[in-house]
Scaffold this active site. Structure first.
Site, mmCIF file in Angstrom:
data_model
loop_
_atom_site.group_PDB
_atom_site.id
_atom_site.type_symbol
_atom_site.label_atom_id
_atom_site.label_comp_id
_atom_site.label_asym_id
_atom_site.label_seq_id
_atom_site.Cartn_x
_atom_site.Cartn_y
_atom_site.Cartn_z
ATOM 1 N N ASP A 1 -7.893 -5.289 0.124
ATOM 2 C CA ASP A 1 -8.521 -6.011 -1.137
ATOM 3 C C ASP A 1 -7.952 -7.331 -0.862
ATOM 4 O OD1 ASP A 1 -9.943 -4.171 -2.063
ATOM 5 O OD2 ASP A 1 -8.433 -3.291 -3.332
ATOM 6 N N HIS B 1 0.903 -1.142 0.025
ATOM 7 C CA HIS B 1 -0.071 0.072 0.043
ATOM 8 C C HIS B 1 0.863 1.247 -0.055
ATOM 9 C CE1 HIS B 1 -3.151 2.997 1.030
ATOM 10 N NE2 HIS B 1 -3.884 1.927 0.524
#
Ligand code: ACO
Length: 427
Positions: free
Chosen positions: A363, A306
């Protein structure tokens, strides 16, 4: 004593003010830089650049903290509903009972979409990716409510906000029904937001959809976790488009397109496709870990890493727990969940991932839950968009209320310097 940053350039010293946020985040305000020095800053991917100040979401990537309007994501996921979180994000405070009842009622009044949307939908091939369909449908709202294009009164913006929140589940469900060749379902206003969405997605004229409270709860959690994430690619797109005074509908439509990419919202679809590929390949997770580490192989471990979280993604923790609960409640034994857990375990113990601070993101497990709820793979990113809608609205509203100037980055030009035009026959 206010902090000041000093910049020494060509022997001259320039003083630049330091601004501090409520969570002690600090930034050097370079607003006067170009006027003072003639220089601009260069920051590919905006890794160090704050494009705005915002009171909506606080994110501390080093410590895995995420707050909406000051409330920790863990508490909201456990105690709140998606619609209440939407209210919080858009209006800044948790609603009272009366405020929430009015908000819910107002949204119910706008769940229907114009019948002509069915014709628009019919124009798309059934194989169309639903993200493209969604972006088009949301932008088409400008055609049905043309007054929203130029009327920027608070009343019109409020109406546009309610319409968007109310109609988005209808669009999502209709896009899905179209893709599988089923007749669309109309909203049932006696149902709450998430139950109504499930009814439109899975109900049939021949058979009513039986609402399962466990599924409704899981859906609320998933949507809450996706509801905002400060200045990410799609939120920045929404603010940027809106800064040109484009309408909220067209700005959100642009946000949907930005979310579509596999490095942003599209990752949830890619995670399941990756897990399926690993399963079909015999389930050797270590082989795929090695592939992800190989710099000559473009493969990346989807759902890992991320831009901001460099410790852990707090949403991933909640989602992993929800995933276990949902699958247990529904009595589903999904082999890709085992593969996902093995991959996570292997990556978290691998020097490559440890040194680059790569952890599962929101996700990594969301697709497994969506699948258990009966939502097909190419609808995953659309579900993300449904969840992110209140965040986009809140970001646009804040940008508009703060009267932010049009977003217009600069560049360092690297093309040819001036040269004369040569006629074609002389080239
Ligand atoms: N698998 C393997 N290696 C990775 C991964 C991954 N998933 N993510 C990053 N790396 C490596 C890069 O190759 C790079 O290695 P290097 O330093 O040896 O060159 C290093 O880690 C840093 O990667 P960047 O791409 O520079 O990191 P950045 O912060 O720009 O990217 C991103 C973040 C785009 C999320 C990235 O981690 C990625 O592509 N992940 C997979 C896609 C994904 O899951 N996206 C969803 C993000 S969450 C969301 O949008 C809701």
């Amino acid at each position: 004593m206010p902090e000041i940053a000093k910049l020494i350039l060509n022997g001259n010293t320039y003083e630049l003010p330091v601004v501090e946020g409520t969570e002690q985040e600090k930034a050097i305000d370079i607003g006067p830089l170009r006027d003072l020095t003639g220089y601009i800053t260069l920051d590919y991917g905006y890794k160090n650049t704050g494009a705005t100040s915002s009171a909506i979401t606080f994110l501390d990537g080093e410590n895995g903290i995420l707050h909406y309007r000051g409330y920790p994501i863990e508490q909201l996921a456990e105690k709140s509903s998606f619609l209440e979180v939407a209210y919080l994000l858009v209006y800044g405070e948790l609603p009272t009972t009366e405020q929430f009842a009015n908000f819910e009622k107002d949204i119910r009044n706008h769940t229907l979409v114009h019948e002509d949307f069915r014709k628009i939908l019919d124009g798309f091939p059934a194989s169309a990716h639903p993200m493209g369909v969604m972006a088009s449908m949301v932008c088409s709202l400008t055609a049905f409510y043309p007054e929203s294009i130029s009327n920027r009164s608070p009343e019109m913006i409020e109406l546009t906000i309610l319409r968007l929140l109310a109609k988005m589940p209808t669009f999502v469900a209709w896009a899905y029904k179209h893709s599988i060749g089923h007749p669309v379902n109309y909203p049932q206003n006696k149902l709450d937001y998430c139950s109504n969405f499930l009814h439109m997605m899975f109900g049939l004229p021949t058979e009513e959809y039986a609402i399962n409270p466990e599924i409704v709860r899981a859906l609320n959690i998933l949507l809450i976790l996706h509801a905002d994430h400060e200045q990410n690619c799609s939120a920045s797109t929404v603010r940027m488009v809106g800064s040109s005074k484009a309408s909220l509908y067209s700005s959100v439509s642009a946000g949907i397109n930005a979310l579509w990419g596999p490095l942003h919202g599209g990752a949830n679809q890619e995670v399941i496709e990756m897990l399926e590929a690993i399963k079909a390949d015999g389930g050797n997770t270590q082989k795929w870990i090695e592939k992800a580490k190989d710099k000559n192989d473009p493969f990346r471990l989807m759902g890992f890493g991320h831009r901001v979280y460099k410790n852990f993604d707090p949403r991933a923790k909640i989602i992993k727990k929800t995933c276990d609960t949902v699958l247990a409640n529904l009595g589903i034994n999904d082999p890709v969940l085992t593969i996902a857990k093995e991959l996570e375990e292997a990556a978290l113990n691998d020097e490559y991932f440890i040194s680059r601070k790569l952890y599962p993101n929101v996700d990594f497990y969301s697709g497994i839950i969506y699948r258990a709820l009966g939502i097909p793979t190419d609808m995953f990113t659309v579900m993300f968009a449904l969840g992110r809608l209140p965040g986009w609205i809140a970001q646009w509203k804040e940008m508009n209320e703060n009267k932010e100037p049009i977003g217009r980055p600069r560049q360092v030009y690297t093309g040819p310097t001036e040269r004369p035009y040569t006629p074609m026959n002389e080239r």
